[in-house]
Design a protein around this motif. Structure first.
Motif, PDB file in Angstrom:
ATOM      1  N   ALA A  54       0.866  -1.484  -0.066  1.00 28.52           N
ATOM      2  CA  ALA A  54       0.021   0.017   0.232  1.00 28.52           C
ATOM      3  C   ALA A  54       0.938   1.572   0.002  1.00 28.52           C
ATOM      4  O   ALA A  54       0.544   2.136  -0.294  1.00 28.52           O
ATOM      5  CB  ALA A  54      -0.534   0.080   0.924  1.00 28.52           C
ATOM      6  N   MET A  55       1.843   0.993   0.797  1.00 25.48           N
ATOM      7  CA  MET A  55       2.922   2.336   0.767  1.00 25.48           C
ATOM      8  C   MET A  55       4.167   2.305  -0.012  1.00 25.48           C
ATOM      9  O   MET A  55       4.598   1.137  -0.365  1.00 25.48           O
ATOM     10  CB  MET A  55       3.535   2.565   2.260  1.00 25.48           C
ATOM     11  N   GLU A  56       5.029   3.567  -0.660  1.00 24.56           N
ATOM     12  CA  GLU A  56       6.266   3.198  -0.740  1.00 24.56           C
ATOM     13  C   GLU A  56       6.233   3.512  -2.545  1.00 24.56           C
ATOM     14  O   GLU A  56       5.894   3.412  -2.829  1.00 24.56           O
ATOM     15  CB  GLU A  56       7.784   2.778   0.208  1.00 24.56           C
ATOM     16  N   ILE A  57       7.345   3.719  -2.474  1.00 27.09           N
ATOM     17  CA  ILE A  57       8.341   4.010  -3.955  1.00 27.09           C
ATOM     18  C   ILE A  57       9.478   3.679  -4.224  1.00 27.09           C
ATOM     19  O   ILE A  57      10.450   3.172  -3.028  1.00 27.09           O
ATOM     20  CB  ILE A  57       8.003   5.747  -4.443  1.00 27.09           C
ATOM     21  N   PRO A  58       9.441   3.046  -5.354  1.00 27.88           N
ATOM     22  CA  PRO A  58      10.823   2.287  -5.423  1.00 27.88           C
ATOM     23  C   PRO A  58      12.529   3.015  -4.888  1.00 27.88           C
ATOM     24  O   PRO A  58      13.342   2.077  -4.977  1.00 27.88           O
ATOM     25  CB  PRO A  58      10.914   1.796  -6.802  1.00 27.88           C
ATOM     26  N   GLU A  59      12.399   4.038  -5.081  1.00 31.84           N
ATOM     27  CA  GLU A  59      13.654   5.405  -5.220  1.00 31.84           C
ATOM     28  C   GLU A  59      13.983   4.677  -3.196  1.00 31.84           C
ATOM     29  O   GLU A  59      15.051   5.439  -3.233  1.00 31.84           O
ATOM     30  CB  GLU A  59      13.306   6.799  -5.107  1.00 31.84           C
ATOM     31  N   MET A  60      13.231   4.166  -2.673  1.00 30.71           N
ATOM     32  CA  MET A  60      13.345   4.325  -0.716  1.00 30.71           C
ATOM     33  C   MET A  60      14.207   2.851  -0.970  1.00 30.71           C
ATOM     34  O   MET A  60      14.735   2.513   0.116  1.00 30.71           O
ATOM     35  CB  MET A  60      11.981   3.850  -0.653  1.00 30.71           C
ATOM     36  N   ASP A  61      14.531   2.138  -1.883  1.00 30.30           N
ATOM     37  CA  ASP A  61      15.633   0.858  -1.717  1.00 30.30           C
ATOM     38  C   ASP A  61      16.471   0.820  -2.091  1.00 30.30           C
ATOM     39  O   ASP A  61      17.295   0.171  -2.680  1.00 30.30           O
ATOM     40  CB  ASP A  61      13.813  -0.418  -2.272  1.00 30.30           C
ATOM     41  N   LEU A  62      16.716   2.510  -3.111  1.00 31.29           N
ATOM     42  CA  LEU A  62      18.075   2.572  -3.695  1.00 31.29           C
ATOM     43  C   LEU A  62      19.346   1.912  -2.460  1.00 31.29           C
ATOM     44  O   LEU A  62      20.734   1.639  -3.057  1.00 31.29           O
ATOM     45  CB  LEU A  62      17.843   3.494  -4.121  1.00 31.29           C
ATOM     46  N   GLY A  63      18.739   2.256  -0.988  1.00 30.92           N
ATOM     47  CA  GLY A  63      20.280   2.025  -0.300  1.00 30.92           C
ATOM     48  C   GLY A  63      20.619  -0.365  -0.425  1.00 30.92           C
ATOM     49  O   GLY A  63      21.631  -0.531  -0.666  1.00 30.92           O
ATOM     50  N   TYR A  64      19.154  -0.982  -0.591  1.00 34.22           N
ATOM     51  CA  TYR A  64      19.168  -2.062  -0.740  1.00 34.22           C
ATOM     52  C   TYR A  64      20.129  -2.340  -2.602  1.00 34.22           C
ATOM     53  O   TYR A  64      21.271  -3.141  -2.125  1.00 34.22           O
ATOM     54  CB  TYR A  64      18.419  -3.061  -0.821  1.00 34.22           C
ATOM     55  N   ALA A  65      19.852  -1.492  -3.905  1.00 37.03           N
ATOM     56  CA  ALA A  65      20.648  -1.581  -4.265  1.00 37.03           C
ATOM     57  C   ALA A  65      22.124  -1.644  -4.282  1.00 37.03           C
ATOM     58  O   ALA A  65      22.871  -1.972  -4.909  1.00 37.03           O
ATOM     59  CB  ALA A  65      20.196  -0.588  -5.477  1.00 37.03           C
ATOM     60  N   ARG A  66      22.748  -0.104  -4.005  1.00 39.17           N
ATOM     61  CA  ARG A  66      24.105   0.047  -3.089  1.00 39.17           C
ATOM     62  C   ARG A  66      24.681  -1.217  -3.060  1.00 39.17           C
ATOM     63  O   ARG A  66      25.285  -1.426  -3.253  1.00 39.17           O
ATOM     64  CB  ARG A  66      24.189   0.753  -2.403  1.00 39.17           C
TER      65      ARG A  66
END
Length: 284
Positions: A54-66
């Motif tokens: 229901a919440m959040e956007i993919p940009e919030m997981d760029l830390g995981y990408a790093r």
């Protein structure tokens, strides 16, 4: 169509926005994170963000990408899938599969090895990861090499750890509300398909090797344990690390804690091992 985006994203990665069309003509936005010095034959990682569907956007997981890029040659694809506040199931699953097909269709321009597609995500993104692997297996169009559904949201039904759970971040009340929003009229129906809630699956065969971790006081503890056991019984290599006293998503909300650092290092090691070991097809 794509645009390199400057000023909005971390400067230690190359981050682009792409769009692809849904069957109804609307556009799915996709974020792609690559190394500043990309290498060929990268692992393609479809990363699905959390937020209870229901919440959040993919940009919030760029830390995981790093963190993924720190231990591997990978290209991370993060779709901005539709959320349940506006669109109920199967909108998120449809978007996740559309993004996977987009990654497959564009693997050459993205520098991705077509023989090594992974799917990963945390919380609801972990649940969507597990559902997508089931759906992808049954569709038979895009092979997957590995999945990493971290502390995944798998079961819309009560479990021993999701009932009367009042631990931080995510509890019984938030879990029930999130499932109701996501499933709508299908909530708690007897014949709910496993693509909506992966714990409903009865056939776990031919799914990709799996790694996850979970805290033992959070609502998803029991369903994660059951899921891993079902995979093992079906002959799928599967491993779960359990962290005692850990509440939901502690790696995101207490990232500097000792246990969060331990968990992060462990999943990074498991991911690195997967990139060295698992491929979609027999040929590398």
């Amino acid at each position: 169509m794509n645009h390199a985006v400057k000023g909005r994203f971390p400067k230690d990665m190359q981050v682009d926005e792409h769009w692809t069309s849904r069957p109804d003509g609307t556009q799915l936005r996709i974020i792609v994170a690559r190394s500043l010095r990309p290498k060929p034959n990268a692992t393609g990682v479809l990363w699905l963000h959390g937020g209870g569907y229901a919440m959040e956007i993919p940009e919030m997981d760029l830390g995981y990408a790093r963190k993924v890029q720190a231990v591997s040659n990978s290209v991370i694809v993060l779709p901005d899938y539709r959320l349940s506040v506006d669109f109920q199931y199967p909108a998120a699953l449809d978007d996740a599969y559309l993004a996977l097909r987009w990654m497959n269709d564009n693997h050459a321009s993205l520098g991705i090895n077509p023989n090594q597609f992974f799917v990963a995500g945390e919380s609801a993104g972990g649940g969507l990861t597990a559902a997508l692997t089931l759906y992808t297996r049954d569709k038979g169009e895009v092979p997957l090499a590995f999945q990493m559904p971290l502390y995944p949201m798998l079961d819309d039904r009560p479990t021993t750890s999701s009932v009367d759970n009042d631990e931080p971040i995510w509890n019984s009340w938030s879990n029930q509300n999130a499932w109701q929003m996501y499933l709508g009229d299908h909530y708690h129906t007897v014949d709910l398909e496993p693509y909506a809630a992966a714990a409903r699956a009865t056939d776990y065969s031919n799914l990709p090797p799996t790694y996850t971790f979970v805290g033992d006081i959070e609502p998803f503890y029991q369903e994660t344990q059951t899921y891993i056991q079902n995979l093992r019984e079906a002959g799928v290599p599967a491993h779960v690390d359990v962290y005692r006293g850990w509440f939901h998503a502690a790696d995101k909300f207490a990232p500097r804690s000792r246990i969060a650092k331990t968990a992060t290092a462990s999943w990074q090691a498991a991911f690195k091992h997967a990139t060295e070991t698992y491929y979609n097809r027999t040929s590398k």
